[in-house]
Design an enzyme around this catalytic site. Structure first.
Site, mmCIF file in Angstrom:
data_model
loop_
_atom_site.group_PDB
_atom_site.id
_atom_site.type_symbol
_atom_site.label_atom_id
_atom_site.label_comp_id
_atom_site.label_asym_id
_atom_site.label_seq_id
_atom_site.Cartn_x
_atom_site.Cartn_y
_atom_site.Cartn_z
ATOM 1 N N GLN A 129 0.900 -1.214 0.022
ATOM 2 C CA GLN A 129 -0.085 0.133 -0.022
ATOM 3 C C GLN A 129 0.840 1.240 0.062
ATOM 4 O OE1 GLN A 129 -1.312 -1.067 4.030
ATOM 5 N NE2 GLN A 129 -1.470 1.203 4.259
ATOM 6 N N CYS A 135 -5.080 0.228 3.191
ATOM 7 C CA CYS A 135 -5.225 -1.171 3.559
ATOM 8 C C CYS A 135 -6.616 -1.773 3.383
ATOM 9 C CB CYS A 135 -4.808 -1.430 5.115
ATOM 10 S SG CYS A 135 -5.395 -0.210 6.238
ATOM 11 N N HIS A 279 -6.396 -0.957 11.683
ATOM 12 C CA HIS A 279 -5.632 -1.492 10.203
ATOM 13 C C HIS A 279 -6.435 -2.805 9.605
ATOM 14 C CE1 HIS A 279 -2.386 -2.374 7.444
ATOM 15 N NE2 HIS A 279 -2.107 -3.417 7.986
ATOM 16 N N ASN A 305 -0.742 -9.149 5.004
ATOM 17 C CA ASN A 305 -0.622 -8.038 5.090
ATOM 18 C C ASN A 305 -0.613 -7.153 3.936
ATOM 19 O OD1 ASN A 305 -0.642 -5.336 6.546
ATOM 20 N ND2 ASN A 305 1.047 -6.022 7.823
#
Length: 338
Positions: A129, A135, A279, A305
């Site tokens: 990102q 995110c 997140h 992630n």
């Protein structure tokens, strides 16, 4: 005697300082860091402070390890940008198309002891990102890409930039909600493929002008919802097995930025407030570690992630399962394609 002790302390301090200098130079070279002299003083100070934290964790913690990465000299403000989740109130949708019957049936089935989607062709390579709080867009697309590929047999990469630039329900680089991204995509008629709308916000930290083009649609959404009830690890496991990767939201402590291996856990990350999150990530599997003489078996989630493939374990991390660590079991959701 005191004089000799003072000399010894001085010699040790000098040796540590020289070692830190060498480590700092090596770190800058490895990660391509260049700073003006006045900026470098601050960066080096942060780097050395984090080195001490890494060393302490790795001495005392047998469950998970920390290490140097591109974030080791980051400022708090730079890390804050990466935490881009702003979830709205969690309201379950009205169950459609006999979903209630289907879900109740699935919950009665025995679950496999482990599952890992990381090597499935339907899971795209880990993305980055950059310095943009997007995110939520990456989490939304990961599940949608997988669902589309699972249905058609053809892998697809969808555009995060489309959501960052066009989605009026969210705030682009200033954060968002992956379920609102699905709402936007559903109303718009689909998500564009990334080759027609490539990602650029990772470097600009801004949202661009919307360039939506319905001739480049790669996936369309038929239905999405939260996994219910929550937080419930068994329920999330059931949805994961039957629907594929599950986007979720979590609280990120500073320690996670330097994760490299093992099953992440932190007593400070077991929080009472479901909305203490910042997140978006994606659960792509689960399992249990083998017990050792010093550490008992630990149930874990495999989590994807959006900080690049050079972070963590090739872009992934393990986190303790069954205790709602960092609120990760409170926000799991799923999506189905047309």
């Amino acid at each position: 005697m005191k004089f000799y002790l003072a000399i010894l302390i001085f010699i040790v301090a000098v040796a540590i300082a020289d070692q830190d200098d060498d480590l700092w130079k090596s770190y800058k070279k490895k990660f391509g860091k260049r700073y003006k002299p006045e900026k470098e003083i601050v960066r080096k100070k942060k780097f050395v402070k984090k080195l001490r934290a890494i060393e302490k964790n790795n001495r005392e913690n047998k469950k998970w390890q920390m290490g140097q990465n591109k974030f080791t000299d980051f400022t708090d403000d730079e890390k804050k940008v990466l935490r881009g989740t702003k979830m709205s109130k969690r309201v379950p949708k009205t169950i459609e198309n006999n979903e209630t019957i289907i879900i109740d049936s699935l919950l009665k089935r025995a679950l496999p002891t482990s599952i890992d989607y990381r090597r499935w062709k339907c899971l795209q390579p880990v993305k980055d990102q950059g310095q943009c709080g997007s995110c939520w867009s990456f989490a939304a697309n990961t599940a949608l890409e997988f669902s589309q590929c699972r249905k058609t047999g053809t892998a697809v990469s969808l555009s995060e930039q489309m959501a960052v630039d066009c989605d009026s329900y969210n705030l682009g680089c200033n954060g968002g909600d992956f379920t609102l991204a699905w709402q936007y995509i559903q109303e718009k008629g689909g998500a564009m493929i990334s080759s027609s709308y490539p990602y650029v916000s990772g470097t600009t930290q801004t949202n661009g002008t919307c360039k939506f083009n319905n001739s480049a649609i790669g996936a369309k959404i038929s239905f999405y919802d939260w996994t219910m009830p929550y937080p419930n690890a068994t329920v999330s496991m059931t949805y994961l097995v039957n629907y594929g990767p599950l986007p979720t939201a979590m609280k990120v402590l500073d320690s996670l930025f330097d994760y490299v291996s093992g099953v992440y856990s932190d007593p400070a990350c077991i929080v009472a407030n479901d909305y203490d999150i910042d997140h978006a990530v994606v659960i792509v599997g689960y399992g249990t570690t083998a017990a050792t003489s010093t550490v008992p078996a630990i149930p874990y989630w495999i989590v994807r992630n959006s900080w690049g493939a050079n972070w963590g374990n090739k872009g992934y991390f393990l986190i303790q399962r069954g205790v709602n660590m960092c609120n990760i079991e409170s926000w799991t959701a799923y999506v189905k394609v047309v």
